[in-house]
Scaffold this motif. Structure first.
Motif, short mmCIF file in Angstrom:
data_model
loop_
_atom_site.label_atom_id
_atom_site.label_comp_id
_atom_site.label_asym_id
_atom_site.label_seq_id
_atom_site.Cartn_x
_atom_site.Cartn_y
_atom_site.Cartn_z
N ASP A 188 0.76 -1.14 -0.06
CA ASP A 188 -0.21 -0.14 -0.48
C ASP A 188 0.85 1.08 -0.44
OD1 ASP A 188 -2.35 -0.91 -0.40
OD2 ASP A 188 -2.20 -1.10 2.26
N ARG A 299 -2.22 3.35 -10.80
CA ARG A 299 -2.40 3.75 -10.48
C ARG A 299 -1.74 3.83 -9.12
NH1 ARG A 299 -8.69 6.55 -9.05
NH2 ARG A 299 -8.93 7.38 -11.45
N VAL A 300 -0.89 3.55 -9.76
CA VAL A 300 0.58 2.84 -8.32
C VAL A 300 2.06 3.63 -8.49
CG1 VAL A 300 -0.10 0.66 -7.76
CG2 VAL A 300 1.14 0.62 -9.45
N ARG A 314 0.66 1.90 -3.89
CA ARG A 314 -0.46 3.03 -3.66
C ARG A 314 -0.56 4.06 -3.70
NH1 ARG A 314 -4.79 2.37 -2.02
NH2 ARG A 314 -4.39 0.90 0.10
N TYR A 315 0.71 4.76 -2.68
CA TYR A 315 1.28 6.06 -1.81
C TYR A 315 2.82 5.71 -2.09
CZ TYR A 315 -3.62 5.89 -0.25
OH TYR A 315 -5.15 6.25 -0.80
N ASN A 580 -0.59 10.80 -5.25
CA ASN A 580 -0.28 9.97 -4.28
C ASN A 580 1.09 10.06 -3.91
OD1 ASN A 580 -3.20 9.22 -5.09
ND2 ASN A 580 -2.38 7.52 -4.65
N LYS A 616 -12.12 4.54 -1.59
CA LYS A 616 -12.06 3.23 -2.38
C LYS A 616 -12.99 2.50 -1.60
CE LYS A 616 -8.58 -0.61 -2.11
NZ LYS A 616 -7.34 -0.43 -1.99
N ASN A 622 -8.38 2.08 -7.09
CA ASN A 622 -7.54 3.11 -5.75
C ASN A 622 -7.71 4.00 -6.01
OD1 ASN A 622 -6.23 0.18 -5.22
ND2 ASN A 622 -4.24 0.80 -6.54
#
Length: 695
Positions: A188, A299-300, A314-315, A580, A616, A622
């Motif tokens: 994550d 989205r990563v 993801r972040y 992110n 989410k 995401n």
């Protein structure tokens, strides 16, 4: 084991490691671990030692603790002290050897090599018992050096390391050694850095139930305090505030026996926090971010590391530190010096200055601390100063038990004042309602005298009173406004009363050249030195970000995003086009005491992420959080406007990037104070994360 040894020997004797006939020069000869190999000559000397000698040495030497230590101290110390002598002529090409990381830049090679050794020292206890383990540890050290400079010859060494590293799979990702192989890890959140900011951010993500990891180039936690182990390194914030504010029980019980904490004590405290909250198992050391790219479809963030693992997170949170990328002065002849050279930002273990002639270039906070600490031990000390600065007594002393009791009883109120009332967050109220010229001269003098006794202000008359030699006192007298980072000391001016300590004014006699023997100034004087210490600071704030490849939307890097204007952010935390991704102490963060500023930003980042995670649950995708271009522009303008009223802006200093030749002068901090900054963060949150898009 035999197979492993043969692979190493193959590396040392391959066609790529063959050399032309040795030329005679300087009459030098070096025996490597194979007694049959002799090396003489100028350019070939170090190259042969590194290409052939280190591989043979790894194959032949006992890998036990002592043998490992002796090998690398021999290799790296010789390189540090001898390379410049053999590559002295600027026109001479540097041989392309495995540790020659940047052709044409000897100093980076030297310091990079020595940093390799210091990293190895931190991990040699894990390297005993087998050559396989030595191979692993050596790989991590080389990767760590690679991350700091460009590597035109890395293509040569990487396959070799891959060969020798395939011998077994015993190395584990356990937060102690960084070998975790070529793999992809989906998580994550990834935190880059394991200092004050990275440690707390990792904890907060874990508290939110996220799968989170932290990586760091260093061999252990500590961040700035891992690297800055120079003599006298000390926090200039009182001990009761130079720590986290969020663990009430630990605040009451953790010991501190002096008013200011030294480097070793800070490092011990951070290790304690990591163990107390069981964070080490989530950390990867000797592991450097080499490339981070935003994947818009998934989205990563895809983050490649020096140790082989790619994280898909993801972040992404960067906790790189304000003062991490070392700054070296541009001085003619720097490569020709034959003595020892050290930068305070990468101080190696085991350095002895006892009885040596030492020159210290730089007199900011670090230079003041170094001079104060080493003056009593060296044969002679020359402090080379371009801009003499005001420094006040730190008041360092043992903590009275009654003082500690009062602090413990009032910690809650202390932190409230620091965070929500103060500009500087140093634990005392600022008298903004009483301008300097609002009282008469006699009253001003009385106030200043009282403040001096409490180490709050300095004056030229005090320097003259402390320094007995009038010539030294004159050279130590500041000529610019008191508009740099305020300094404090534990007897700095008094050191210049020693007969073995001198000050060289670089305004009067600038450094003309570094020679093989020392430093020559414009008046023709050559100061012969055994050691030169560069207390020349850092490429602060954005320096670490522009040297690594972080690419956001459309492959645009942070460096490219900032190129037209200088570094810009929203709240010092986020940049448009980099979804992110959050920064701890990024450009235009509050100019204040560091730990409470870190606490503030980590808690805000965690709140933003928590809010995003709720979206989410409804969308099933995401979430994306991104600063808008408008908010980034408005915050940059706000920081610029606030800084116009500050004296800091009227003096060239690192605070605006003036210490790095060629660097764009730009606003780097928010000077409105920590309390006002926290009000802004609360307003952003209250207004539905105004300034961010989220979804």
């Amino acid at each position: 084991m035999a197979n492993f040894r043969n692979k190493i020997l193959s590396c040392a004797t391959s066609e790529e490691a063959q050399w032309p006939a040795w030329t005679e020069a300087k009459g030098e000869a070096l025996m490597v671990s194979n007694p049959g190999v002799k090396v003489v000559g100028k350019d070939e000397y170090m190259a042969e030692y590194f290409r052939r000698g280190t591989w043979l040495a790894l194959a032949e030497k006992d890998p036990g603790k002592d043998g490992f230590d002796v090998l690398w101290s021999d290799v790296c110390r010789r390189f540090l002290t001898k390379a410049s002598e053999y590559f002295a002529e600027a026109s001479a090409p540097i041989p392309a050897c495995p540790l020659n990381f940047q052709v044409g830049d000897n100093e980076r090679i030297s310091y990079g090599c020595y940093n390799t050794y210091t990293r190895l020292q931190h991990h040699r206890d894990e390297a005993v018992g087998s050559l396989e383990q030595v191979g692993y540890i050596r790989q991590h050290a080389l990767h760590a050096v690679r991350s700091r400079v460009e590597s035109p010859c890395w293509d040569w060494i990487e396959p070799k390391m891959a060969e020798v590293n395939g011998v077994d799979d015993t190395a584990k990702t356990n937060g102690v050694n960084g070998h975790h192989g070529s793999q992809t890890m989906d998580i994550d959140a990834l935190v880059v850095g394991a200092g004050f900011g990275g440690i707390y951010q990792l904890k907060k993500f874990l508290d939110l139930g996220l799968s989170a990891k932290a990586i760091d180039t260093a061999g252990d936690v500590g961040g700035t305090w891992f690297w800055n182990q120079y003599p006298g390194a000390m926090s200039d914030t009182e001990a009761y505030l130079y720590r986290y504010s969020w663990d009430a029980e630990d605040l009451q019980s953790y010991p501190w026996d002096k008013h200011y904490v030294y480097q070793a004590e800070v490092l011990k405290y951070l290790k304690h926090v990591v163990e107390r909250h069981d964070l080490r198992r989530h950390m990867f050391f000797n592991t450097t971010l080499t490339d981070a790219t935003w994947d818009d479809d998934a989205r990563v963030w895809a983050v490649k590391t020096s140790a082989g693992t790619t994280f898909r997170a993801r972040y992404l949170v960067t906790a790189l530190g304000l003062l991490s990328k070392q700054n070296f002065p541009v001085i003619s002849g720097i490569d020709s010096y034959q003595g020892e050279k050290y930068h305070t930002g990468a101080w190696p273990a085991g350095v002895s200055l006892q009885g040596k002639r030492v020159g210290v270039i730089g007199n900011g906070s670090t230079g003041v601390q170094v001079v104060t600490e080493i003056a009593k031990d060296v044969a002679h000390l020359y402090s080379f100063q371009r801009n003499p600065q005001y420094s006040v007594p730190s008041g360092q002393r043992a903590v009275d038990p009654e003082y500690r009791r009062r602090v413990n009883e009032n910690y809650q109120e202390i932190w409230r004042q620091v965070k929500d009332e103060s500009k500087t967050a140093f634990g005392f109220p600022e008298n903004e309602d009483r301008p300097t010229m609002s009282v008469d001269a006699e009253t001003r003098k009385e106030i200043f005298e009282t403040a001096w006794a409490k180490a709050a202000v300095s004056a030229s008359s005090k320097i003259r009173a402390k320094v007995k030699d009038p010539v030294k006192a004159r050279k130590l007298m500041p000529t610019q406004m008191y508009a740099r980072r305020p300094l404090c000391d534990a007897g700095y001016y008094e050191q210049f009363n020693r007969s073995n300590v001198d000050v060289v004014s670089l305004h009067e006699t600038p450094i003309e050249q570094i020679t093989p023997k020392g430093i020559r100034t414009s008046d023709g004087v050559e100061y012969e030195l055994d050691v030169i210490i560069f207390a020349t600071g850092f490429d602060a704030v954005d320096g670490n970000y522009t040297r690594i490849a972080i690419k956001g939307r459309d492959g645009v890097s942070l460096k490219e995003h900032w190129e037209p204007t200088g570094p810009t952010t929203f709240l010092g935390l986020a940049v448009t086009g980099f979804p992110n991704m959050f920064m701890i102490l990024g450009p235009n963060s509050p100019f204040s005491n560091i730990p409470p500023a870190i606490d503030t930003q980590v808690e805000f980042i965690s709140d933003v992420v928590e809010a995003a995670e709720k979206t989410k649950q409804s969308s099933g995708r995401n979430p994306i959080v991104e600063a808008t271009a408008k908010s980034e522009s408005m915050w940059t303008d706000e920081c610029d406007q606030v800084s116009r009223g500050s004296l800091f802006r009227r003096t060239d200093s690192w605070i605006f990037g003036a210490n790095v030749p060629g660097k764009r002068h730009a606003v780097m901090f928010y000077f409105g104070g920590l309390a006002e900054y926290r009000k802004t963060l609360r307003k952003v949150a209250k207004n539905g994360w105004d300034g961010f898009t989220m979804g």
